[in-house]
Design a protein around this motif. Structure first.
Motif, PDB file in Angstrom:
ATOM      1  N   PHE A 125      17.119 -15.510 -11.629  1.00 51.81           N
ATOM      2  CA  PHE A 125      18.050 -16.496 -11.085  1.00 51.81           C
ATOM      3  C   PHE A 125      17.919 -16.509  -9.570  1.00 51.81           C
ATOM      4  O   PHE A 125      17.387 -15.578  -8.970  1.00 51.81           O
ATOM      5  N   MET A 126      18.386 -17.583  -8.974  1.00 51.22           N
ATOM      6  CA  MET A 126      18.314 -17.757  -7.529  1.00 51.22           C
ATOM      7  C   MET A 126      19.688 -17.460  -6.929  1.00 51.22           C
ATOM      8  O   MET A 126      20.697 -17.959  -7.423  1.00 51.22           O
ATOM      9  N   ILE A 127      19.696 -16.625  -5.872  1.00 51.87           N
ATOM     10  CA  ILE A 127      20.925 -16.483  -5.089  1.00 51.87           C
ATOM     11  C   ILE A 127      20.794 -17.432  -3.911  1.00 51.87           C
ATOM     12  O   ILE A 127      19.703 -17.638  -3.374  1.00 51.87           O
ATOM     13  N   GLU A 128      21.912 -18.046  -3.528  1.00 51.83           N
ATOM     14  CA  GLU A 128      21.893 -19.055  -2.475  1.00 51.83           C
ATOM     15  C   GLU A 128      23.028 -18.821  -1.487  1.00 51.83           C
ATOM     16  O   GLU A 128      24.118 -18.397  -1.881  1.00 51.83           O
ATOM     17  N   GLU A 129      22.729 -19.094  -0.219  1.00 47.20           N
ATOM     18  CA  GLU A 129      23.713 -19.004   0.865  1.00 47.20           C
ATOM     19  C   GLU A 129      24.324 -17.611   0.991  1.00 47.20           C
ATOM     20  O   GLU A 129      25.487 -17.454   1.375  1.00 47.20           O
ATOM     21  N   ALA A 130      23.536 -16.585   0.679  1.00 48.53           N
ATOM     22  CA  ALA A 130      24.031 -15.212   0.750  1.00 48.53           C
ATOM     23  C   ALA A 130      24.163 -14.763   2.208  1.00 48.53           C
ATOM     24  O   ALA A 130      23.414 -15.187   3.077  1.00 48.53           O
ATOM     25  N   THR A 131      25.141 -13.900   2.437  1.00 49.13           N
ATOM     26  CA  THR A 131      25.356 -13.272   3.739  1.00 49.13           C
ATOM     27  C   THR A 131      25.254 -11.767   3.546  1.00 49.13           C
ATOM     28  O   THR A 131      25.987 -11.193   2.738  1.00 49.13           O
ATOM     29  N   LEU A 132      24.334 -11.163   4.273  1.00 48.35           N
ATOM     30  CA  LEU A 132      24.153  -9.713   4.221  1.00 48.35           C
ATOM     31  C   LEU A 132      24.554  -9.144   5.570  1.00 48.35           C
ATOM     32  O   LEU A 132      24.253  -9.752   6.603  1.00 48.35           O
ATOM     33  N   TRP A 133      25.250  -8.009   5.558  1.00 44.58           N
ATOM     34  CA  TRP A 133      25.665  -7.397   6.811  1.00 44.58           C
ATOM     35  C   TRP A 133      25.601  -5.881   6.722  1.00 44.58           C
ATOM     36  O   TRP A 133      25.603  -5.302   5.646  1.00 44.58           O
ATOM     37  N   GLN A 134      25.549  -5.276   7.903  1.00 45.41           N
ATOM     38  CA  GLN A 134      25.531  -3.823   8.029  1.00 45.41           C
ATOM     39  C   GLN A 134      26.946  -3.294   7.816  1.00 45.41           C
ATOM     40  O   GLN A 134      27.898  -3.839   8.378  1.00 45.41           O
ATOM     41  N   LEU A 135      27.073  -2.244   7.023  1.00 47.73           N
ATOM     42  CA  LEU A 135      28.360  -1.568   6.846  1.00 47.73           C
ATOM     43  C   LEU A 135      28.517  -0.531   7.951  1.00 47.73           C
ATOM     44  O   LEU A 135      28.088   0.611   7.823  1.00 47.73           O
ATOM     45  N   LEU A 136      29.069  -0.988   9.058  1.00 45.83           N
ATOM     46  CA  LEU A 136      29.270  -0.134  10.229  1.00 45.83           C
ATOM     47  C   LEU A 136      30.754   0.174  10.368  1.00 45.83           C
ATOM     48  O   LEU A 136      31.579  -0.736  10.336  1.00 45.83           O
ATOM     49  N   ASP A 137      31.078   1.461  10.539  1.00 43.15           N
ATOM     50  CA  ASP A 137      32.487   1.799  10.749  1.00 43.15           C
ATOM     51  C   ASP A 137      32.851   1.570  12.218  1.00 43.15           C
ATOM     52  O   ASP A 137      32.015   1.141  13.029  1.00 43.15           O
ATOM     53  N   ALA A 138      34.085   1.843  12.569  1.00 43.08           N
ATOM     54  CA  ALA A 138      34.586   1.574  13.931  1.00 43.08           C
ATOM     55  C   ALA A 138      33.830   2.368  14.992  1.00 43.08           C
ATOM     56  O   ALA A 138      33.741   1.940  16.138  1.00 43.08           O
ATOM     57  N   GLU A 139      33.247   3.506  14.606  1.00 43.75           N
ATOM     58  CA  GLU A 139      32.462   4.317  15.554  1.00 43.75           C
ATOM     59  C   GLU A 139      30.995   3.896  15.606  1.00 43.75           C
ATOM     60  O   GLU A 139      30.214   4.485  16.335  1.00 43.75           O
ATOM     61  N   GLY A 140      30.625   2.914  14.785  1.00 45.04           N
ATOM     62  CA  GLY A 140      29.244   2.440  14.783  1.00 45.04           C
ATOM     63  C   GLY A 140      28.326   3.176  13.827  1.00 45.04           C
ATOM     64  O   GLY A 140      27.118   2.937  13.826  1.00 45.04           O
ATOM     65  N   LYS A 141      28.874   4.056  12.991  1.00 49.69           N
ATOM     66  CA  LYS A 141      28.054   4.780  12.015  1.00 49.69           C
ATOM     67  C   LYS A 141      27.698   3.841  10.863  1.00 49.69           C
ATOM     68  O   LYS A 141      28.555   3.170  10.300  1.00 49.69           O
ATOM     69  N   LEU A 142      26.422   3.835  10.505  1.00 46.95           N
ATOM     70  CA  LEU A 142      25.931   2.994   9.412  1.00 46.95           C
ATOM     71  C   LEU A 142      26.167   3.678   8.064  1.00 46.95           C
ATOM     72  O   LEU A 142      25.780   4.827   7.867  1.00 46.95           O
ATOM     73  N   HIS A 143      26.794   2.934   7.141  1.00 42.03           N
ATOM     74  CA  HIS A 143      27.059   3.445   5.794  1.00 42.03           C
ATOM     75  C   HIS A 143      26.237   2.723   4.735  1.00 42.03           C
ATOM     76  O   HIS A 143      26.298   3.086   3.561  1.00 42.03           O
ATOM     77  N   GLY A 144      25.512   1.679   5.124  1.00 40.65           N
ATOM     78  CA  GLY A 144      24.718   0.908   4.183  1.00 40.65           C
ATOM     79  C   GLY A 144      24.734  -0.558   4.560  1.00 40.65           C
ATOM     80  O   GLY A 144      24.969  -0.912   5.718  1.00 40.65           O
ATOM     81  N   GLN A 145      24.490  -1.396   3.572  1.00 39.78           N
ATOM     82  CA  GLN A 145      24.521  -2.839   3.753  1.00 39.78           C
ATOM     83  C   GLN A 145      25.271  -3.447   2.582  1.00 39.78           C
ATOM     84  O   GLN A 145      25.301  -2.884   1.491  1.00 39.78           O
ATOM     85  N   ALA A 146      25.873  -4.603   2.836  1.00 41.31           N
ATOM     86  CA  ALA A 146      26.610  -5.310   1.784  1.00 41.31           C
ATOM     87  C   ALA A 146      26.217  -6.777   1.823  1.00 41.31           C
ATOM     88  O   ALA A 146      25.715  -7.272   2.839  1.00 41.31           O
ATOM     89  N   VAL A 147      26.438  -7.446   0.701  1.00 45.27           N
ATOM     90  CA  VAL A 147      26.092  -8.865   0.591  1.00 45.27           C
ATOM     91  C   VAL A 147      27.187  -9.608  -0.159  1.00 45.27           C
ATOM     92  O   VAL A 147      27.764  -9.077  -1.105  1.00 45.27           O
ATOM     93  N   VAL A 148      27.470 -10.808   0.320  1.00 48.67           N
ATOM     94  CA  VAL A 148      28.296 -11.773  -0.404  1.00 48.67           C
ATOM     95  C   VAL A 148      27.344 -12.839  -0.921  1.00 48.67           C
ATOM     96  O   VAL A 148      26.554 -13.397  -0.153  1.00 48.67           O
TER      97      VAL A 148
END
Length: 155
Positions: A125-148
């Protein structure tokens, strides 16, 4: 010994998703003002769009997939939260997906993404108009990535 709260019910994880999204994109992840507990439940149970997140492992594994994502990809919570995220794309599409992930690492987020994905049963299937972002906490630590993923279509 008590079991840890699953991430779909964890207010701290919801806050990481929502705060990092709002910081990077300048808009809320959840459309209406709600308590953190209510917003976490809405996002998991009732959101009309798929949300997935993976961790920072060398071969990232999904750590979150709301009900809309579980339904579209054909996995239960326990299955999706043990799935390497690369397996959500067919082998020929993994390099293109990896390039996209690298752009997000550099820029913090990207919108308007589309690409072919694969269900547990092998349907494409095709995903369309997805938004992916970095999961950064308030201190800037990277916890992963998430997508809508607001829209998908069968191919």
């Amino acid at each position: 010994m008590s079991q840890p709260i699953p991430l779909h019910s964890d207010p701290a994880f919801y806050q990481l998703l929502a705060d990092s999204y709002a910081r990077l994109l300048g808009r809320p992840l959840v459309p209406n003002a709600m308590s953190v507990t209510d917003a976490a439940a809405w996002l998991y149970e009732r959101a009309p769009f798929a949300v997935l997140a993976h961790n920072v492992d060398p071969d990232p594994v999904f750590i979150y997939g709301n009900k809309a994502a579980q339904q579209r990809f054909g996995y239960s919570w326990d299955e999706i939260t043990h799935l390497p995220s690369r397996l959500s794309a067919e082998a020929p599409n993994r390099e293109e997906r990896q390039q996209f992930l690298e752009r997000v690492r550099r820029l913090g987020y990207e919108t308007g993404y589309k690409g072919v994905r694969i269900t547990k049963s092998g349907e494409r299937f095709m995903i369309e108009e997805a938004t992916l972002w970095q999961l950064l906490d308030a201190e800037g630590k990277l916890h992963g990535q998430a997508v809508v993923i607001p829209r998908t279509r069968d191919i």
